[in-house]
Design a protein around this motif. Structure first.
Motif, PDB file in Angstrom:
ATOM      1  N   ALA A 132       0.824  -1.213   0.000  1.00  0.00           N
ATOM      2  CA  ALA A 132       0.000   0.000   0.000  1.00  0.00           C
ATOM      3  C   ALA A 132       0.855   1.259   0.000  1.00  0.00           C
ATOM      4  O   ALA A 132       0.434   2.309  -0.508  1.00  0.00           O
ATOM      5  N   LEU A 133       2.054   1.175   0.539  1.00  0.00           N
ATOM      6  CA  LEU A 133       2.921   2.354   0.606  1.00  0.00           C
ATOM      7  C   LEU A 133       3.416   2.794  -0.768  1.00  0.00           C
ATOM      8  O   LEU A 133       3.826   3.946  -0.939  1.00  0.00           O
ATOM      9  N   LYS A 134       3.383   1.893  -1.748  1.00  0.00           N
ATOM     10  CA  LYS A 134       3.766   2.288  -3.103  1.00  0.00           C
ATOM     11  C   LYS A 134       2.816   3.340  -3.655  1.00  0.00           C
ATOM     12  O   LYS A 134       3.231   4.273  -4.353  1.00  0.00           O
ATOM     13  N   ASP A 135       1.526   3.175  -3.370  1.00  0.00           N
ATOM     14  CA  ASP A 135       0.502   4.039  -3.959  1.00  0.00           C
ATOM     15  C   ASP A 135       0.218   5.284  -3.134  1.00  0.00           C
ATOM     16  O   ASP A 135      -0.292   6.275  -3.669  1.00  0.00           O
ATOM     17  N   CYS A 136       0.520   5.238  -1.830  1.00  0.00           N
ATOM     18  CA  CYS A 136       0.158   6.401  -1.005  1.00  0.00           C
ATOM     19  C   CYS A 136       1.368   7.031  -0.339  1.00  0.00           C
ATOM     20  O   CYS A 136       1.238   7.702   0.685  1.00  0.00           O
ATOM     21  N   ALA A 137       2.550   6.858  -0.932  1.00  0.00           N
ATOM     22  CA  ALA A 137       3.759   7.436  -0.345  1.00  0.00           C
ATOM     23  C   ALA A 137       3.631   8.944  -0.170  1.00  0.00           C
ATOM     24  O   ALA A 137       4.081   9.509   0.839  1.00  0.00           O
ATOM     25  N   GLN A 138       2.983   9.619  -1.149  1.00  0.00           N
ATOM     26  CA  GLN A 138       2.895  11.077  -1.077  1.00  0.00           C
ATOM     27  C   GLN A 138       2.041  11.562   0.081  1.00  0.00           C
ATOM     28  O   GLN A 138       2.156  12.715   0.501  1.00  0.00           O
ATOM     29  N   VAL A 139       1.196  10.683   0.617  1.00  0.00           N
ATOM     30  CA  VAL A 139       0.418  11.042   1.804  1.00  0.00           C
ATOM     31  C   VAL A 139       1.365  11.429   2.950  1.00  0.00           C
ATOM     32  O   VAL A 139       1.050  12.302   3.764  1.00  0.00           O
ATOM     33  N   SER A 176       6.683  15.490   3.200  1.00  0.00           N
ATOM     34  CA  SER A 176       6.892  16.731   3.949  1.00  0.00           C
ATOM     35  C   SER A 176       7.677  17.685   3.062  1.00  0.00           C
ATOM     36  O   SER A 176       8.125  17.319   1.972  1.00  0.00           O
ATOM     37  N   ALA A 177       7.860  18.906   3.536  1.00  0.00           N
ATOM     38  CA  ALA A 177       8.579  19.899   2.739  1.00  0.00           C
ATOM     39  C   ALA A 177       9.985  19.434   2.385  1.00  0.00           C
ATOM     40  O   ALA A 177      10.500  19.757   1.310  1.00  0.00           O
ATOM     41  N   GLU A 178      10.604  18.670   3.268  1.00  0.00           N
ATOM     42  CA  GLU A 178      11.984  18.245   3.022  1.00  0.00           C
ATOM     43  C   GLU A 178      12.082  16.982   2.168  1.00  0.00           C
ATOM     44  O   GLU A 178      13.189  16.630   1.739  1.00  0.00           O
ATOM     45  N   THR A 179      10.962  16.305   1.918  1.00  0.00           N
ATOM     46  CA  THR A 179      11.038  15.053   1.157  1.00  0.00           C
ATOM     47  C   THR A 179      10.222  15.062  -0.125  1.00  0.00           C
ATOM     48  O   THR A 179      10.425  14.186  -0.965  1.00  0.00           O
ATOM     49  N   ILE A 180       9.293  15.999  -0.296  1.00  0.00           N
ATOM     50  CA  ILE A 180       8.407  15.997  -1.462  1.00  0.00           C
ATOM     51  C   ILE A 180       9.231  15.939  -2.758  1.00  0.00           C
ATOM     52  O   ILE A 180      10.281  16.571  -2.843  1.00  0.00           O
ATOM     53  N   PRO A 181       8.861  15.122  -3.724  1.00  0.00           N
ATOM     54  CA  PRO A 181       7.609  14.368  -3.861  1.00  0.00           C
ATOM     55  C   PRO A 181       7.622  13.010  -3.158  1.00  0.00           C
ATOM     56  O   PRO A 181       6.640  12.280  -3.238  1.00  0.00           O
ATOM     57  N   MET A 182       8.714  12.665  -2.531  1.00  0.00           N
ATOM     58  CA  MET A 182       8.768  11.385  -1.831  1.00  0.00           C
ATOM     59  C   MET A 182       8.068  11.482  -0.475  1.00  0.00           C
ATOM     60  O   MET A 182       7.912  12.568   0.087  1.00  0.00           O
ATOM     61  N   ILE A 210       9.999   6.614  -0.573  1.00  0.00           N
ATOM     62  CA  ILE A 210       9.913   7.214   0.760  1.00  0.00           C
ATOM     63  C   ILE A 210      11.317   7.460   1.273  1.00  0.00           C
ATOM     64  O   ILE A 210      12.179   6.566   1.209  1.00  0.00           O
ATOM     65  N   LYS A 211      11.561   8.657   1.766  1.00  0.00           N
ATOM     66  CA  LYS A 211      12.870   9.041   2.277  1.00  0.00           C
ATOM     67  C   LYS A 211      12.885   8.965   3.797  1.00  0.00           C
ATOM     68  O   LYS A 211      11.991   9.493   4.464  1.00  0.00           O
ATOM     69  N   ALA A 212      13.880   8.305   4.343  1.00  0.00           N
ATOM     70  CA  ALA A 212      14.002   8.181   5.798  1.00  0.00           C
ATOM     71  C   ALA A 212      14.761   9.375   6.357  1.00  0.00           C
ATOM     72  O   ALA A 212      15.855   9.701   5.888  1.00  0.00           O
ATOM     73  N   ILE A 213      14.180  10.022   7.357  1.00  0.00           N
ATOM     74  CA  ILE A 213      14.804  11.159   8.034  1.00  0.00           C
ATOM     75  C   ILE A 213      15.067  10.753   9.480  1.00  0.00           C
ATOM     76  O   ILE A 213      14.122  10.447  10.217  1.00  0.00           O
ATOM     77  N   PRO A 214      16.317  10.738   9.929  1.00  0.00           N
ATOM     78  CA  PRO A 214      16.585  10.333  11.315  1.00  0.00           C
ATOM     79  C   PRO A 214      15.957  11.295  12.323  1.00  0.00           C
ATOM     80  O   PRO A 214      16.026  12.517  12.149  1.00  0.00           O
TER      81      PRO A 214
END
Length: 317
Positions: A133-140, A143-149, A174-178
């Motif tokens: 499900a995360l493939k289709d709704c990742a943009q949900v 955040s400002a620092e990761t968009i479009p991811m 999806i980008k991981a932010i520590p």
């Protein structure tokens, strides 16, 4: 040996000497590592108070979770009470192989780590908890620092990058932010729950926040050794880590000289166990109710002497 009696004369002195030898260097403090999360503080302070009850001096020393093993091998730190197998550093294995660090057995906590979300997020990303499900709704989750991811709030950098590894392994946008700390992870969960905003986070149990914020785990492919070594294994043929976290074993380790320096302490720490049902309420009493680690652990020790005193007595009597 207390109350053994003067009348026993030389026998009493011999017994006392034997006990002193078993206790070892009681004038030298045992230094226990304090890492970066509340549960570890609880586990360590319970162990330390058991050692104090046995007659030892204890010091609690702040230490980085990933890089404390050199100090342990050098005898500058003597014990770490909550090591998670799922994100232990390579340095640990090297120090064990080199003989400077020795394992002290399982702590006894039933643990799980994973990619998680507060329950309300399930409505924002239909298909959860299935990972696809995360493939289709990742943009949900952007955040400002990761968009479009999308954005994953990962563990603090000092804990490793298990969340980032899953996003790469499963080829998710999806980008991981520590996070900066455990407190920052909790703040994210609290804000998401109160504002009903989307959140994807790397998290673990036991933790009081699992129930407080109704945290759910994403269902990832069940991991096995091949997932972490063979890119061809799993849904992504081009990467490793395309699966769930390895089942977490939580164990203890210490300076290899402990058994000779403090024999009874070594026995106490080896046999020390802590149950989730005991640790988790103490975590809540600290992080939710505002109690200090020292106060909360002292109360638990007083209320649960039957759980820890036999371990101390077996090593010292």
């Amino acid at each position: 040996m207390k109350g053994f009696g003067v009348a026993l004369g030389a026998l009493g002195m011999i017994a006392g000497a034997a006990q002193a030898a078993e206790m070892g260097a009681v004038d030298k403090p045992i230094k226990l590592a304090i890492n970066e999360w509340t549960g570890q503080h609880v586990s360590t302070h319970v162990a330390g108070e058991m050692l104090k009850a046995a007659g030892y001096q204890v010091e609690y020393v702040t230490a980085g979770y990933m890089n404390m093993y050199q100090a342990m091998a050098d005898g500058e730190l003597h014990g770490a009470m909550e090591i998670w197998s799922s994100n232990v550093s390579d340095d640990y294995a090297k120090k064990v192989e080199g003989g400077g660090v020795a394992e002290l057995g399982d702590l006894g906590l039933d643990a799980k780590e994973g990619i998680a979300y507060p329950a309300h997020v399930g409505e924002m990303c239909p298909g959860l908890p299935a990972w696809e499900a995360l493939k289709d709704c990742a943009q949900v989750f952007a955040s400002a620092e990761t968009i479009p991811m999308g954005r994953l709030v990962d563990y603090p950098a000092d804990w490793g990058t298990p969340g980032a590894d899953r996003m790469t392994g499963l080829d998710l946008p999806i980008k991981a932010i520590p996070a900066g700390s455990e407190g920052a992870l909790i703040a994210e969960l609290r804000a998401s729950t109160e504002r009903k905003t989307p959140l994807l986070i790397t998290f673990w149990q036991p933790h009081w926040a699992m129930s407080a914020y109704d945290v759910q785990f994403v269902d990832l492919p069940v991991g096995e050794d091949a997932c972490f070594n063979d890119p061809a294994w799993g849904p992504n043929p081009n990467a490793v880590n395309d699966c769930d976290f390895a089942p977490s074993r939580i164990f203890k380790a210490g300076w290899s000289g402990m058994a000779d320096t403090w024999p009874a302490a070594h026995e106490i720490l080896t046999n020390y166990q802590l149950d989730v049902a005991d640790q988790q309420p103490m975590m809540g009493a600290i992080d939710v109710d505002g109690g200090s680690v020292e106060e909360v652990v002292a109360k638990w020790m007083a209320d649960n002497e039957g759980k820890w005193r036999p371990v101390v007595d077996a090593a010292t009597n």
